[in-house]
Design a protein around this motif. Structure first.
Motif, mmCIF file in Angstrom:
data_model
loop_
_atom_site.group_PDB
_atom_site.id
_atom_site.type_symbol
_atom_site.label_atom_id
_atom_site.label_comp_id
_atom_site.label_asym_id
_atom_site.label_seq_id
_atom_site.Cartn_x
_atom_site.Cartn_y
_atom_site.Cartn_z
ATOM 1 N N VAL A 102 35.368 42.100 41.419
ATOM 2 C CA VAL A 102 36.528 41.462 40.573
ATOM 3 C C VAL A 102 38.151 41.147 41.223
ATOM 4 C CG1 VAL A 102 35.114 41.468 38.941
ATOM 5 C CG2 VAL A 102 37.162 42.008 38.360
ATOM 6 N N LEU A 103 38.542 39.703 41.231
ATOM 7 C CA LEU A 103 39.564 39.319 41.875
ATOM 8 C C LEU A 103 40.550 39.547 40.562
ATOM 9 C CD1 LEU A 103 41.589 38.838 44.266
ATOM 10 C CD2 LEU A 103 41.526 36.862 43.783
ATOM 11 N N LEU A 104 41.640 40.345 39.598
ATOM 12 C CA LEU A 104 43.261 40.269 39.074
ATOM 13 C C LEU A 104 44.087 40.149 39.348
ATOM 14 C CD1 LEU A 104 42.994 40.745 35.261
ATOM 15 C CD2 LEU A 104 42.561 42.716 35.985
ATOM 16 N N ASN A 105 44.608 39.421 39.126
ATOM 17 C CA ASN A 105 46.277 39.320 39.473
ATOM 18 C C ASN A 105 46.217 39.020 40.886
ATOM 19 O OD1 ASN A 105 46.852 39.097 36.676
ATOM 20 N ND2 ASN A 105 46.620 41.426 36.714
ATOM 21 N N GLY A 106 45.306 39.025 41.952
ATOM 22 C CA GLY A 106 45.613 38.887 43.220
ATOM 23 C C GLY A 106 45.598 40.719 43.994
ATOM 24 N N VAL A 107 44.534 40.777 43.036
ATOM 25 C CA VAL A 107 44.049 42.250 43.045
ATOM 26 C C VAL A 107 42.761 42.732 43.204
ATOM 27 C CG1 VAL A 107 44.066 45.075 43.404
ATOM 28 C CG2 VAL A 107 46.450 43.167 42.990
ATOM 29 N N ARG A 108 41.904 43.221 44.495
ATOM 30 C CA ARG A 108 40.681 42.766 44.212
ATOM 31 C C ARG A 108 40.065 44.992 42.885
ATOM 32 N NH1 ARG A 108 37.027 40.882 47.841
ATOM 33 N NH2 ARG A 108 35.182 42.673 48.058
ATOM 34 N N TRP A 109 39.389 44.240 42.938
ATOM 35 C CA TRP A 109 38.518 46.054 41.428
ATOM 36 C C TRP A 109 37.491 45.360 41.789
ATOM 37 C CZ3 TRP A 109 41.890 49.288 38.695
ATOM 38 C CH2 TRP A 109 42.607 48.597 38.568
ATOM 39 N N ASN A 110 37.183 46.889 41.830
ATOM 40 C CA ASN A 110 35.562 46.877 42.013
ATOM 41 C C ASN A 110 35.368 46.748 40.446
ATOM 42 O OD1 ASN A 110 34.947 47.813 44.179
ATOM 43 N ND2 ASN A 110 35.326 50.105 44.238
ATOM 44 N N ALA A 111 33.809 46.592 39.529
ATOM 45 C CA ALA A 111 33.591 45.945 37.883
ATOM 46 C C ALA A 111 32.223 46.504 37.918
ATOM 47 C CB ALA A 111 34.287 45.443 38.379
ATOM 48 N N GLU A 112 32.162 46.249 36.769
ATOM 49 C CA GLU A 112 30.677 46.465 36.481
ATOM 50 C C GLU A 112 30.702 46.039 35.144
ATOM 51 O OE1 GLU A 112 30.408 51.386 35.565
ATOM 52 O OE2 GLU A 112 30.629 51.534 37.115
ATOM 53 N N SER A 113 28.706 45.897 35.160
ATOM 54 C CA SER A 113 29.181 44.512 33.653
ATOM 55 C C SER A 113 27.625 44.843 33.595
ATOM 56 C CB SER A 113 28.898 43.170 33.625
ATOM 57 O OG SER A 113 29.037 42.373 32.522
ATOM 58 N N SER A 114 27.230 44.947 32.107
ATOM 59 C CA SER A 114 25.693 44.714 31.680
ATOM 60 C C SER A 114 25.266 42.764 31.536
ATOM 61 C CB SER A 114 25.539 45.125 30.318
ATOM 62 O OG SER A 114 26.118 44.912 29.719
ATOM 63 N N ASP A 115 26.062 42.394 32.073
ATOM 64 C CA ASP A 115 26.096 40.808 31.880
ATOM 65 C C ASP A 115 25.415 39.874 33.242
ATOM 66 O OD1 ASP A 115 26.643 40.333 28.530
ATOM 67 O OD2 ASP A 115 28.842 39.473 29.843
ATOM 68 N N PRO A 116 25.226 38.910 33.759
ATOM 69 C CA PRO A 116 24.709 38.756 34.853
ATOM 70 C C PRO A 116 25.959 37.583 34.912
ATOM 71 C CG PRO A 116 23.465 37.400 33.418
ATOM 72 C CD PRO A 116 23.921 38.515 32.913
ATOM 73 N N ILE A 117 26.164 37.976 36.007
ATOM 74 C CA ILE A 117 27.822 37.480 36.707
ATOM 75 C C ILE A 117 27.384 37.401 38.628
ATOM 76 C CG2 ILE A 117 30.103 37.715 37.211
ATOM 77 C CD1 ILE A 117 30.425 39.639 35.192
ATOM 78 N N ARG A 118 28.082 36.342 38.505
ATOM 79 C CA ARG A 118 27.944 35.211 40.089
ATOM 80 C C ARG A 118 28.894 35.011 40.660
ATOM 81 N NH1 ARG A 118 23.127 35.198 41.606
ATOM 82 N NH2 ARG A 118 23.368 32.608 42.277
#
Length: 155
Positions: free
Chosen positions: A112-128
């Motif tokens: 994900v992109l948060l405040n201009g920074v790319r972060w590794n992320a996890e979610s149990s929801d389907p995300i496109r």
């Protein structure tokens, strides 16, 4: 013809500007204070204060050290920026903060992109890719996100 000779004031000005600019390449919030000291010496010479070269160097060193010791801690946040931190020194990222998925999440893992920074992320929801996501927690350097915005309990 152009006269390329330098006066002591112009040399100190050049040294000061170069020291201040060097702070951009080697950030440590040290060179800027010596750059300011060089500019002060240049200003004194510009106003014809009689200083011989050893006195100029001594004044430069004393002013630079004094500025460094007296002002560095106060001005350091201006040059480095401030990060709000939690109790253990980690950056505060409040739950419900909005980010954007950079790619489709595969098996619950994505970026994900948060405040201009790319972060590794996890979610149990389907995300496109391109979907908005909301921060629901953090595990080290991995953000935990969800596809739905947080509900506001005040409404």
């Amino acid at each position: 013809m152009i006269d390329w000779t330098f006066t002591p004031a112009s040399l100190w000005t050049l040294v000061g500007v170069l020291l201040i600019l060097s702070e951009l390449a080697l950030p440590g919030v040290i060179a800027v204070f010596f750059g300011l000291a060089a500019l002060i010496v240049a200003l004194l010479l510009f106003f014809n204060l009689p200083l011989d070269p050893p006195a100029q160097i001594l004044l430069f060193g004393v002013l630079g050290a004094a500025l460094l010791l007296l002002a560095r801690n106060r001005l350091k946040p201006w040059f480095r920026g401030q990060v709000e931190t939690g109790g253990v020194g980690s950056e505060v990222l409040p739950d419900g903060t909005r980010a954007t998925a950079q790619a489709d999440f595969e098996r619950g893992v994505g970026v994900v992109l948060l405040n201009g920074v790319r972060w590794n992320a996890e979610s149990s929801d389907p995300i496109r890719a391109g979907d908005p996501v909301w921060l629901s927690g953090r595990r080290g350097l991995v953000l935990l996100v969800r596809a739905t915005p947080p509900t506001d309990s005040k409404t």
